[in-house]
Scaffold this motif. Structure first.
Motif, PDB file in Angstrom:
ATOM      1  N   GLU A 389       0.823  -1.208   0.000  1.00 43.27           N
ATOM      2  CA  GLU A 389       0.000   0.000   0.000  1.00 43.27           C
ATOM      3  C   GLU A 389       0.857   1.257   0.000  1.00 43.27           C
ATOM      4  O   GLU A 389       1.960   1.272   0.557  1.00 43.27           O
ATOM      5  N   ALA A 390       0.279   2.308  -0.598  1.00 42.26           N
ATOM      6  CA  ALA A 390       0.898   3.635  -0.504  1.00 42.26           C
ATOM      7  C   ALA A 390       0.478   4.259   0.824  1.00 42.26           C
ATOM      8  O   ALA A 390      -0.554   3.896   1.390  1.00 42.26           O
ATOM      9  N   GLN A 391       1.279   5.194   1.280  1.00 45.18           N
ATOM     10  CA  GLN A 391       0.867   5.934   2.476  1.00 45.18           C
ATOM     11  C   GLN A 391      -0.318   6.833   2.133  1.00 45.18           C
ATOM     12  O   GLN A 391      -0.435   7.278   0.988  1.00 45.18           O
ATOM     13  N   PRO A 392      -1.170   7.107   3.115  1.00 42.30           N
ATOM     14  CA  PRO A 392      -2.297   8.000   2.837  1.00 42.30           C
ATOM     15  C   PRO A 392      -1.775   9.359   2.342  1.00 42.30           C
ATOM     16  O   PRO A 392      -0.703   9.796   2.763  1.00 42.30           O
ATOM     17  N   GLY A 393      -2.543   9.961   1.441  1.00 42.13           N
ATOM     18  CA  GLY A 393      -2.182  11.313   0.993  1.00 42.13           C
ATOM     19  C   GLY A 393      -1.244  11.345  -0.196  1.00 42.13           C
ATOM     20  O   GLY A 393      -0.938  12.417  -0.723  1.00 42.13           O
ATOM     21  N   ILE A 394      -0.784  10.195  -0.644  1.00 44.07           N
ATOM     22  CA  ILE A 394       0.114  10.183  -1.812  1.00 44.07           C
ATOM     23  C   ILE A 394      -0.738  10.166  -3.082  1.00 44.07           C
ATOM     24  O   ILE A 394      -1.703   9.401  -3.170  1.00 44.07           O
ATOM     25  N   ASP A 395      -0.395  11.004  -4.021  1.00 45.45           N
ATOM     26  CA  ASP A 395      -1.126  11.097  -5.279  1.00 45.45           C
ATOM     27  C   ASP A 395      -1.016   9.774  -6.043  1.00 45.45           C
ATOM     28  O   ASP A 395       0.096   9.279  -6.283  1.00 45.45           O
ATOM     29  N   ALA A 396      -2.173   9.203  -6.436  1.00 47.04           N
ATOM     30  CA  ALA A 396      -2.172   7.896  -7.107  1.00 47.04           C
ATOM     31  C   ALA A 396      -1.360   7.928  -8.401  1.00 47.04           C
ATOM     32  O   ALA A 396      -0.886   6.886  -8.869  1.00 47.04           O
ATOM     33  N   ALA A 397      -1.186   9.106  -8.964  1.00 47.64           N
ATOM     34  CA  ALA A 397      -0.390   9.212 -10.191  1.00 47.64           C
ATOM     35  C   ALA A 397       1.063   8.801  -9.945  1.00 47.64           C
ATOM     36  O   ALA A 397       1.797   8.493 -10.874  1.00 47.64           O
TER      37      ALA A 397
END
Ligand code: DLL
Length: 446
Positions: A389-397
């Motif tokens: 998972e990405a950390q919250p708040g990171i732009d999916a782009a």
């Protein structure tokens, strides 16, 4: 005999249940104690378990014939299937009615492995858990929040009894109900948290999402174990909860939690050699490995009455270090358990443990410490996909670039080629006990 270094100004004389005099014995004295206890263990097994008697006789190891600890090496190993083959109580030395408790492993395949304890076994287990807690800096009077699961799993009741034995009040939470766990941590002010490392992280995450800062709680010590976890995971959990995290090891077949535990030096986990004999073998040849090399841990119980285990192959891969620790304890140090033999993946000829991938992923910019490994068969080859998972708040782009970066680091640090998929926060399941790190989608051999 050197004394064990006290850790806090408030340190009190160690409670008698810890047997501190055993923790600092010279190697010779320890070997003498082990030999005496091994003889009694063989005697117990020979007298009461026909299967053990046959094995001991075949190895020429009549209890009275045991001269040296090394003589034990004549005996073939025990494996998990031996317990399954004698399901449920066939290897017990006593009828169930004279025992005090039964536990069983959560075995995902086949029959569970069932283990039994006499009242004396429970007593020694509580002592060893108390000793383990004490050596991480827990002291009588410290409030212990116990989030290990209660039930057939040994974590909950094992930690519970150890805390009580040490003179610590316990909050018997068990796993799950994470919001409630957080509320009680903040309201009751425990100093100690017992949980699997993955559940500790899940607690931290839910707290953060609901605006609670666990770093402001009274928590100071975490006793985390029951699953492999990397040094990077330790940093992560410590930073997010604001405590010092200690690794604790054990397995139900041998006792439960408290077979080995880190001390405040965190230089490896002290394997309690007054109660267990540790060997490290090459998993393929069964031959001992040289000091410092990695191998499979084999354990013989020295004081278990109900279920003596002789040369039990744990499947756990680790390294051993001898030599007195800075804390003064003389018992062998088991370095971090990297994983189980059964969990080892072979991807295009490269051996990989999930914890090695974890060590690469956790702490990488933008990535959250939530991951799973998916293994598939593509043609004749096994293929590894890492979902993280990405950390919250990171732009999916940015996910794709992060994935590329992770592919590169997994390849250069672990030596294996894997696809990496970076996923949105919350996409992967959270653990309440032992985390499931591998989804194996390969066709099962029939
Ligand atoms: O997991 C006992 C335990 C409870 C240990 C709480 C520590 C804390 P089992 O369910 O029988 O017993 O699973 C034992 O878990 O053989 C290892 O593969 C793994 N394991 C246990 N502790 C660690 C650790 C409990 N600290 C199996 N690091 C063992 C890595 C661990 N793996």
């Amino acid at each position: 005999m050197s004394a064990i270094t006290p850790s806090r100004e408030t340190d009190r004389t160690s409670p008698a249940c810890l047997h501190p005099e055993h923790e600092t014995l010279s190697r010779d004295a320890l070997a003498g104690l082990q030999l005496e206890r091994l003889r009694a263990t063989l005697r117990n097994a020979w007298d009461h378990v026909l299967w053990q008697r046959a094995r001991l006789d075949a190895a020429g190891l009549h209890p009275d014939a045991l001269r040296h600890l090394d003589d034990l090496q004549r005996l073939p190993f025990m494996v998990k299937n031996d317990l399954r083959d004698h399901y449920p109580f066939g290897l017990f030395t006593q009828p169930v009615k004279s025992l005090a408790r039964i536990h069983a492993s959560s075995g995902t395949t086949g029959k569970p492995t069932v283990v039994g304890y006499t009242a004396g076994d429970l007593d020694r287990w509580a002592d060893l858990m108390a000793r383990s807690m004490y050596c991480t800096g827990v002291r009588p009077g410290d409030l212990v929040h116990n989030a290990y699961g209660y039930g057939l799993f040994t974590g909950g009741l094992g930690a519970h009894a150890g805390a009580e034995r040490l003179g610590c009040p316990v909050v018997p939470m068990s796993g799950g109900g994470t919001e409630r766990q957080i509320a009680l941590i903040m309201d009751f002010g425990p100093r100690v948290l017992c949980a699997t490392p993955s559940y500790a992280l899940a607690i931290a995450e839910v707290a953060e999402n609901s605006g609670v800062d666990l770093r402001k709680s009274q928590l100071a010590v975490g006793l985390f174990g029951a699953e492999p976890w990397s040094a990077a995971m330790r940093e992560e959990v410590q930073a997010r909860i604001g405590l010092k995290a200690y690794d604790i090891y054990g397995l139900s077949e041998i006792m439960g939690p408290g077979v080995a535990c880190e001390c405040e030096c965190r230089n490896g986990l002290h394997g309690w050699e007054d109660h267990f004999l540790f060997e490290l073998i090459h998993p393929d040849t069964g031959k001992p490995v040289a000091e410092g090399e990695s191998g499979e841990l084999v354990i013989t119980t020295l004081t278990k009455e109900a279920l003596p285990m002789l040369r039990y192959r744990t499947r756990d891969i680790t390294r051993l270090a001898t030599g007195r620790c800075d804390c003064g304890r003389s018992h062998v140090r088991i370095l971090r358990v990297t994983g189980r033999n059964d969990d080892m993946l072979i991807i295009r000829g490269v051996n990989v443990y999930p914890s090695q991938i974890e060590a690469v992923l956790v702490g990488r910019p933008g990535l959250a410490p939530h991951y799973q490994l998916v293994v598939e068969r593509r043609g004749s080859m096994d293929h590894l996909r890492v979902e993280v998972e990405a950390q919250p708040g990171i732009d999916a782009a940015k996910y794709e670039a992060m994935a590329k970066d992770a592919v590169h680091h997994v390849k250069s640090l672990v030596g294996v080629t894997a696809d990496v998929a970076v996923m949105a926060p919350g996409a992967l399941p959270r653990s309440q006990g032992k985390a499931v790190r591998v989804r194996d989608l390969r066709p099962k051999a029939s």
